[in-house]
Write an enzyme that holds these catalytic residues in place. Sequence first.
Site, PDB file in Angstrom:
ATOM      1  N   THR A   8      40.422  42.880  51.906  1.00  0.00           N
ATOM      2  CA  THR A   8      40.399  43.522  50.592  1.00  0.00           C
ATOM      3  C   THR A   8      38.973  43.963  50.286  1.00  0.00           C
ATOM      4  O   THR A   8      38.022  43.333  50.756  1.00  0.00           O
ATOM      5  CB  THR A   8      40.907  42.572  49.488  1.00  0.00           C
ATOM      6  OG1 THR A   8      40.755  43.215  48.217  1.00  0.00           O
ATOM      7  CG2 THR A   8      40.152  41.251  49.439  1.00  0.00           C
ATOM      8  N   ASN A  10      38.254  44.265  47.070  1.00  0.00           N
ATOM      9  CA  ASN A  10      38.135  43.756  45.702  1.00  0.00           C
ATOM     10  C   ASN A  10      37.594  42.323  45.805  1.00  0.00           C
ATOM     11  O   ASN A  10      38.303  41.406  46.236  1.00  0.00           O
ATOM     12  CB  ASN A  10      39.530  43.792  45.054  1.00  0.00           C
ATOM     13  CG  ASN A  10      39.530  43.267  43.635  1.00  0.00           C
ATOM     14  OD1 ASN A  10      38.756  42.382  43.293  1.00  0.00           O
ATOM     15  ND2 ASN A  10      40.413  43.806  42.814  1.00  0.00           N
ATOM     16  N   ASP A  72      48.756  43.618  48.294  1.00  0.00           N
ATOM     17  CA  ASP A  72      48.845  44.746  47.377  1.00  0.00           C
ATOM     18  C   ASP A  72      49.634  44.271  46.168  1.00  0.00           C
ATOM     19  O   ASP A  72      50.737  43.741  46.305  1.00  0.00           O
ATOM     20  CB  ASP A  72      49.529  45.956  48.017  1.00  0.00           C
ATOM     21  CG  ASP A  72      49.210  47.224  47.231  1.00  0.00           C
ATOM     22  OD1 ASP A  72      48.035  47.632  47.231  1.00  0.00           O
ATOM     23  OD2 ASP A  72      50.121  47.783  46.580  1.00  0.00           O
ATOM     24  N   TYR A 157      44.030  42.984  34.932  1.00  0.00           N
ATOM     25  CA  TYR A 157      44.823  42.969  33.700  1.00  0.00           C
ATOM     26  C   TYR A 157      45.084  41.562  33.154  1.00  0.00           C
ATOM     27  O   TYR A 157      45.858  41.406  32.207  1.00  0.00           O
ATOM     28  CB  TYR A 157      46.171  43.667  33.955  1.00  0.00           C
ATOM     29  CG  TYR A 157      46.042  45.134  34.281  1.00  0.00           C
ATOM     30  CD1 TYR A 157      45.755  46.062  33.287  1.00  0.00           C
ATOM     31  CD2 TYR A 157      46.202  45.617  35.586  1.00  0.00           C
ATOM     32  CE1 TYR A 157      45.631  47.411  33.576  1.00  0.00           C
ATOM     33  CE2 TYR A 157      46.084  46.971  35.880  1.00  0.00           C
ATOM     34  CZ  TYR A 157      45.798  47.860  34.873  1.00  0.00           C
ATOM     35  OH  TYR A 157      45.666  49.193  35.140  1.00  0.00           O
ATOM     36  N   ASP A 158      44.466  40.541  33.721  1.00  0.00           N
ATOM     37  CA  ASP A 158      44.754  39.164  33.292  1.00  0.00           C
ATOM     38  C   ASP A 158      44.593  38.931  31.775  1.00  0.00           C
ATOM     39  O   ASP A 158      45.385  38.179  31.191  1.00  0.00           O
ATOM     40  CB  ASP A 158      43.883  38.158  34.064  1.00  0.00           C
ATOM     41  CG  ASP A 158      44.405  37.915  35.478  1.00  0.00           C
ATOM     42  OD1 ASP A 158      45.574  38.234  35.746  1.00  0.00           O
ATOM     43  OD2 ASP A 158      43.629  37.412  36.312  1.00  0.00           O
ATOM     44  N   HIS A 183      51.449  35.132  40.840  1.00  0.00           N
ATOM     45  CA  HIS A 183      52.053  35.889  41.938  1.00  0.00           C
ATOM     46  C   HIS A 183      51.292  35.639  43.248  1.00  0.00           C
ATOM     47  O   HIS A 183      51.883  35.363  44.277  1.00  0.00           O
ATOM     48  CB  HIS A 183      52.022  37.381  41.576  1.00  0.00           C
ATOM     49  CG  HIS A 183      50.703  37.819  41.002  1.00  0.00           C
ATOM     50  ND1 HIS A 183      50.159  37.258  39.868  1.00  0.00           N
ATOM     51  CD2 HIS A 183      49.771  38.702  41.434  1.00  0.00           C
ATOM     52  CE1 HIS A 183      48.981  37.793  39.631  1.00  0.00           C
ATOM     53  NE2 HIS A 183      48.721  38.674  40.559  1.00  0.00           N
ATOM     54  N   ARG A 184      49.950  35.682  43.200  1.00  0.00           N
ATOM     55  CA  ARG A 184      49.141  35.509  44.415  1.00  0.00           C
ATOM     56  C   ARG A 184      49.207  34.051  44.894  1.00  0.00           C
ATOM     57  O   ARG A 184      49.318  33.807  46.095  1.00  0.00           O
ATOM     58  CB  ARG A 184      47.687  35.933  44.131  1.00  0.00           C
ATOM     59  CG  ARG A 184      46.781  35.938  45.354  1.00  0.00           C
ATOM     60  CD  ARG A 184      45.536  36.770  45.140  1.00  0.00           C
ATOM     61  NE  ARG A 184      45.846  38.176  44.939  1.00  0.00           N
ATOM     62  CZ  ARG A 184      45.829  38.796  43.757  1.00  0.00           C
ATOM     63  NH1 ARG A 184      45.457  38.165  42.662  1.00  0.00           N
ATOM     64  NH2 ARG A 184      46.167  40.070  43.669  1.00  0.00           N
TER      65      ARG A 184
END
Length: 199
Positions: A8, A10, A72, A157-158, A183-184
């Site tokens: 990544t 990021n 992703d 967006y947290d 989710h991660r």
Amino acid sequence: MRRLVIATHNSKKAREMHQILGTRFPGLELLTLADYPGAPEPEETGDTYEANAIIKAESAAQFTGEWALADDAGLEIDALPGELGVYSKRFAGEDTSFAEKMVRILANLEGVPEAQRGARFRCFVALAHPETETSVFSATCEGRIAEEPSGAGGFGYDPIFWLPELGCTMADLTAEQKHAISHRGKVLAEVADHLATMI
Ligand code: ITT
């Protein structure tokens, strides 16, 4: 497997992946694309999360010759169908800050009652190696869009992702609390079970 490349660009996402996998596999050497100067940043040309995760993981595996893991992810908002999702990073323009993107989302949802503010993070992870078939895993985290941003944890967006059962946003959580429900965190728990059979 002795070494895994987290594919990544990021850095905040890389840190989360590193924390989650490093805790489970303290002996595994975890690298990122920052350790490979010149590593390409492939265009995310897929129109699904799965396709983009595969593009990123296979590009890193080819470049490094190592096992590579890419994720992703995106935010899906029921009241704004088709506007974010796979294109979450590009919402309101690629160069717009997340603060601005969140202001736009909250403005679009002004007056929308709580019951209609449903949202979820969805995350697909691809595990690739130059000589094997790529594996894909996925998970979601359900929540709502908050009335206003809160918290300084996490990223992206947290601050506007409200968790009704916890009564706070994703950004109000510590890193460990986020990984336990996100989710991660969920998808990487599944990936880790798979990696455990290969290490
Ligand atoms: P790479 O493709 O280099 O991995 P990216 O930032 O482009 O990094 P994605 O395409 O997967 O990552 O994600 C799209 C956007 O979704 C991302 O920029 C974030 O804003 C948001 N996002 C992903 N995971 C998130 C999380 O855990 N919390 C909040 N926002 C998240």
